[in-house]
Design a protein around this motif. Structure first.
Motif, PDB file in Angstrom:
ATOM      1  N   GLN A   9       0.591  -1.261  -0.404  1.00 18.28           N
ATOM      2  CA  GLN A   9       0.084   0.014   0.279  1.00 18.28           C
ATOM      3  C   GLN A   9       0.361   1.144  -0.180  1.00 18.28           C
ATOM      4  OE1 GLN A   9      -2.501  -0.433   3.140  1.00 18.28           O
ATOM      5  NE2 GLN A   9      -4.110  -1.971   1.766  1.00 18.28           N
ATOM      6  N   ASN A  49       2.751   1.809  -3.659  1.00 17.25           N
ATOM      7  CA  ASN A  49       1.319   2.391  -4.360  1.00 17.25           C
ATOM      8  C   ASN A  49       0.994   4.091  -4.037  1.00 17.25           C
ATOM      9  OD1 ASN A  49       0.436   1.077  -6.941  1.00 17.25           O
ATOM     10  ND2 ASN A  49      -1.761   1.324  -6.264  1.00 17.25           N
ATOM     11  N   SER A  50       0.994   4.122  -2.558  1.00 19.53           N
ATOM     12  CA  SER A  50       0.237   5.476  -2.400  1.00 19.53           C
ATOM     13  C   SER A  50       1.076   5.988  -3.253  1.00 19.53           C
ATOM     14  CB  SER A  50       0.678   5.155  -0.661  1.00 19.53           C
ATOM     15  OG  SER A  50       0.250   6.885  -0.351  1.00 19.53           O
ATOM     16  N   ASN A 100      -7.980 -10.550   1.943  1.00 16.88           N
ATOM     17  CA  ASN A 100      -9.394  -9.341   0.469  1.00 16.88           C
ATOM     18  C   ASN A 100      -8.863  -8.714  -0.823  1.00 16.88           C
ATOM     19  OD1 ASN A 100     -11.000 -10.689   2.179  1.00 16.88           O
ATOM     20  ND2 ASN A 100     -10.835  -8.211   3.298  1.00 16.88           N
ATOM     21  N   ALA A 133      -9.779  -6.940  -4.190  1.00 15.06           N
ATOM     22  CA  ALA A 133     -10.271  -6.137  -5.293  1.00 15.06           C
ATOM     23  C   ALA A 133     -10.822  -6.804  -6.506  1.00 15.06           C
ATOM     24  CB  ALA A 133     -10.282  -4.653  -5.569  1.00 15.06           C
ATOM     25  N   THR A 177     -11.122  -2.654 -11.871  1.00 15.56           N
ATOM     26  CA  THR A 177     -11.752  -1.494 -12.021  1.00 15.56           C
ATOM     27  C   THR A 177     -11.978  -1.054 -13.286  1.00 15.56           C
ATOM     28  OG1 THR A 177     -10.068  -0.270 -10.465  1.00 15.56           O
ATOM     29  CG2 THR A 177     -11.520   1.448 -11.816  1.00 15.56           C
ATOM     30  N   ASP A 223      -5.292  -0.850  -9.304  1.00 14.84           N
ATOM     31  CA  ASP A 223      -5.412  -0.083  -7.763  1.00 14.84           C
ATOM     32  C   ASP A 223      -5.422  -1.398  -6.881  1.00 14.84           C
ATOM     33  OD1 ASP A 223      -6.566   2.089  -8.775  1.00 14.84           O
ATOM     34  OD2 ASP A 223      -8.349   1.783  -9.096  1.00 14.84           O
ATOM     35  N   VAL A 224      -5.153  -2.173  -7.607  1.00 16.27           N
ATOM     36  CA  VAL A 224      -5.229  -4.095  -6.300  1.00 16.27           C
ATOM     37  C   VAL A 224      -3.746  -4.124  -5.148  1.00 16.27           C
ATOM     38  CG1 VAL A 224      -4.094  -6.349  -6.236  1.00 16.27           C
ATOM     39  CG2 VAL A 224      -5.702  -5.597  -8.233  1.00 16.27           C
ATOM     40  N   THR A 245      -3.590  -1.420  -3.614  1.00 15.74           N
ATOM     41  CA  THR A 245      -3.362  -0.021  -2.662  1.00 15.74           C
ATOM     42  C   THR A 245      -5.042  -0.170  -2.226  1.00 15.74           C
ATOM     43  OG1 THR A 245      -3.377   1.806  -4.088  1.00 15.74           O
ATOM     44  CG2 THR A 245      -5.150   2.892  -2.158  1.00 15.74           C
ATOM     45  N   THR A 246      -5.588  -1.485  -2.616  1.00 18.74           N
ATOM     46  CA  THR A 246      -6.924  -1.888  -1.594  1.00 18.74           C
ATOM     47  C   THR A 246      -7.150  -3.410  -0.975  1.00 18.74           C
ATOM     48  OG1 THR A 246      -7.427  -2.692  -3.978  1.00 18.74           O
ATOM     49  CG2 THR A 246      -8.207  -0.682  -3.559  1.00 18.74           C
ATOM     50  N   SER A 279      -6.001  -6.543   1.989  1.00 21.01           N
ATOM     51  CA  SER A 279      -6.498  -6.530   2.950  1.00 21.01           C
ATOM     52  C   SER A 279      -6.359  -7.384   3.526  1.00 21.01           C
ATOM     53  CB  SER A 279      -7.428  -5.259   3.142  1.00 21.01           C
ATOM     54  OG  SER A 279      -8.723  -6.301   3.017  1.00 21.01           O
TER      55      SER A 279
END
Length: 650
Positions: A145, A148-149, A327, A329, A332, A424-425, A427-428, A430
């Motif tokens: 994260q 990617n941030s 988890n 996502a 997108t 976005d994987v 970042t998302t 979890s």
């Protein structure tokens, strides 16, 4: 006498202009963009006499600037190329420093995570070790994260830089158009070129080329037409067009450069705006930032998906089947802002190992769906649409690059969507598990063994997947006619199937042994084959607290080829990414250094033609001073001669 005085006066005036021009050159020796000015003298028209033409002195024909259009174009082109390479190299260097940091990269976090899986495999029932594995998993997620941030921050910085560069381009364009007007007015009024205004305009053009590729086309009456990028008119005489920034039609967080003309704004692609800081930023984002961020997401996606798949094959400390550890996502999906339909498009990961780092575009022309891979513009799918909705691809294919697409009713002609499977994987992602007991380290597969003390030749089969058993089931063979098997514990009836014929035995009763017969009790089925000896024992076991078989398989994922259905592991994929970024950074630094050298040479050539040489100007000062003194002496002599004539007349 009047002729001599007139000639002396013209020489005096010419010397004075020369002194003024030389002084102007000296005063502006350090002024950016200033071109050395030169006085062009010409002999005044001679007067005819009986003895021939008698000269009438001199006149200043013009004051020109030492300016070479060819060299100026070379400077402008070199400036645009140098600014583009320098901008690209600086941006990529920041990412290279971040990814190559041994302590902050992904590889240490991946290694630490799988080390904790290995440690848990060695002690599967220990709760602190289980909690340590969860902590390592969270640390890996945090690293993904944060990486990617940081890339998203770079993306935001590009938006800011693009806005600033576009504003500069528009400011320079307005100033150039204003100078065009002033220069045209000055030339049309007296025919002389306003050298200082032209220098100011050329300096603005040079500054403009730092922001974007610039092409200059001189026009009559001294004005410039300015074109940017691949031929977009920006300044036409006194008229000004402009650039602006607007959100991407398929990504509101992404600023694109647009061209405004006649009240209409058109979004420009990366290939339309080469050169300058704008070209460097757009090229960096398209060629490096997007793929790098997608690759980070691909690693996160494949690691999470493959780990989840294996984790689901195990059982936890409570005897329950394992679930997802991570988890992840879904891809997108962004609809174009110009869509007129009401369809909803979704995408799913079918095979994470086959997912690439590319984005995809789904288009509908009113008849066909077309899916293109944007990294190489390959069309993966192009077939007629279903009347109401469609799942793509249609059988027999199950996925396109590991993805499936579903389109609801309502798609209108020319609608398009962009699908980003991996962006976005990281970042998302979890953790899906917070209870350490739910880590499925044990195997869901039952084990079956013949005791090592057996003297017979019989062996027991492994129960098929899906068989259920709690604890341990033991069988003991007793010889006789017929030989029998006793089962402990035995609380359920047992069915023995021989050649398709089943025989049911009550719970607790001996079972007649037949080699190869299928023995079924509860949800468990197995077979014993061969010739057992009296007292031989066989054991079937379910996963228990000390079972680590699935943990070993989970730990083994670290060394398996999982990326792009190849031999590339998670760590080697990141290592390849870091190596690729490092190589590209070195390449750009070399290119940037070369472009800088070319620009220096172009500027040197330009300065040798247009720059002010103070030694030369000092020489000119002496030359014009002597000319001024000589002209003054001439007028003094003429005055003395005139006085003599007056005295003679008296």
């Amino acid at each position: 006498m009047a002729d001599i005085l007139s000639i002396g006066k013209s020489a005096l005036a010419a010397a004075q202009v020369g002194l003024s021009t030389t002084g102007h050159n000296i005063a502006n020796a350090s002024t950016p963009g200033y071109s050395r000015q030169v006085v062009v003298q010409a002999a005044a028209q001679a007067q005819s006499s009986g003895s021939g033409y008698i000269g009438q002195g001199t006149e200043v024909a013009s004051i020109t600037r030492a300016f070479n259009e060819i060299l100026a174009k070379q400077v402008i082109n070199s400036q645009a190329s140098s600014a583009s390479s320098e901008t690209y190299a600086a941006q990529l260097s920041n990412i290279n420093n971040m990814l190559s940091d041994a302590s902050a990269g992904l590889n240490p976090a991946i290694s630490s995570f799988f080390s904790s899986v290995t440690d848990l495999s060695a002690n599967p029932s220990d709760i602190p070790t289980r909690q340590s594995m969860l902590s390592s998993a969270q640390s890996l997620i945090n690293r993904l994260q944060s990486t990617n941030s940081r890339l998203n921050e770079v993306r935001s910085d590009i938006n800011t830089a693009l806005s600033g560069s576009v504003n500069l381009v528009n400011t320079y364009a307005k100033q150039i158009a204003s100078l065009n007007n002033s220069i045209e007015t000055a030339i049309s009024s007296n025919g002389n070129t306003p050298n200082d205004l032209m220098d100011q305009r050329d300096q603005l053009v040079t500054e403009l080329s730092k922001q974007i590729k610039t092409t200059v086309v001189p026009q009559g009456q001294g004005s410039y037409n300015i074109y940017v990028g691949n031929g977009l008119p920006l300044v036409i005489g006194k008229s000004v067009m402009s650039l602006t920034t607007s959100s991407s039609p398929t990504d509101p967080t992404r600023l694109e450069v647009a061209y405004q003309s006649s009240g209409k704004s058109t979004v420009l692609g990366t290939n339309s705006l080469p050169g300058g800081a704008i070209g460097g930023l757009l090229q960096f984002r398209a060629e490096s930032l997007d793929p790098i961020q997608n690759q980070i997401g691909q690693i996160a996606l494949v690691l999470g998906d493959t780990f989840n798949t294996q984790h689901q094959q195990g059982v936890d400390l409570n005897g329950n089947a394992g679930g997802n550890l991570f988890n992840i996502a879904t891809p997108t999906v962004s609809a174009s802002g110009s869509n007129s339909g009401t369809a909803i498009v979704t995408s799913q990961i079918v095979d994470a190992r086959a997912v690439t780092t590319s984005d995809y575009r789904l288009q509908f022309d009113g008849t066909n769906y077309k899916i293109s891979r944007l990294s190489d513009n390959v069309v993966l799918y192009n077939d007629p649409a279903a009347p109401t909705s469609a799942s793509l691809p249609t059988p027999p294919a199950t996925s396109l690059d590991g993805l499936s697409f579903n389109v609801s009713a309502g798609m209108a002609a020319n609608d398009e969507y962009v699908i980003r499977p991996t962006r976005d994987v990281a970042t998302t992602i979890s953790l899906a598990i917070t209870d350490a007991k739910k880590l499925a380290i044990g195997s869901a597969t039952l084990s079956s063994v013949a005791n090592t003390t057996n003297t017979g030749t019989a062996s027991i089969s492994v129960p098929p997947a899906g068989s259920t058993l709690t604890g341990t089931l033991g069988l003991t063979y007793s010889s006789g006619v017929p030989g029998t098997l006793s089962m402990a514990p035995s609380t359920q009836p047992v069915t023995v199937t021989v050649s398709g014929v089943p025989t049911v035995y009550p719970a607790g009763s001996p079972i007649t042994y037949t080699s190869g017969a299928t023995i079924s009790v509860g949800g468990l089925s197995f077979a014993i084959t061969g010739t057992p000896a009296n007292g031989d024992k066989f054991t079937l076991s379910a996963s228990g607290p000390s079972d680590n078989r699935n943990g070993l398989l989970l730990a083994g994922l670290q060394k398996q080829g999982t990326i792009n259905n190849s031999s590339t592991t998670y760590s080697s994929a990141f290592a390849e990414l870091v190596n690729g970024v490092g190589n590209k950074t070195r390449e750009l630094k070399i290119t940037s250094a070369a472009e800088t050298k070319v620009l220096e040479q172009a500027n040197t050539a330009m300065q040798s033609e247009s720059g002010v040489n103070l030694d030369e100007e000092a020489t000119n000062l002496l030359r014009y001073q002597q000319a001024y003194q000589a002209a003054g002496k001439m007028m003094q002599i003429a005055s003395q001669l005139f006085s003599t004539l007056l005295q003679l007349g008296a």
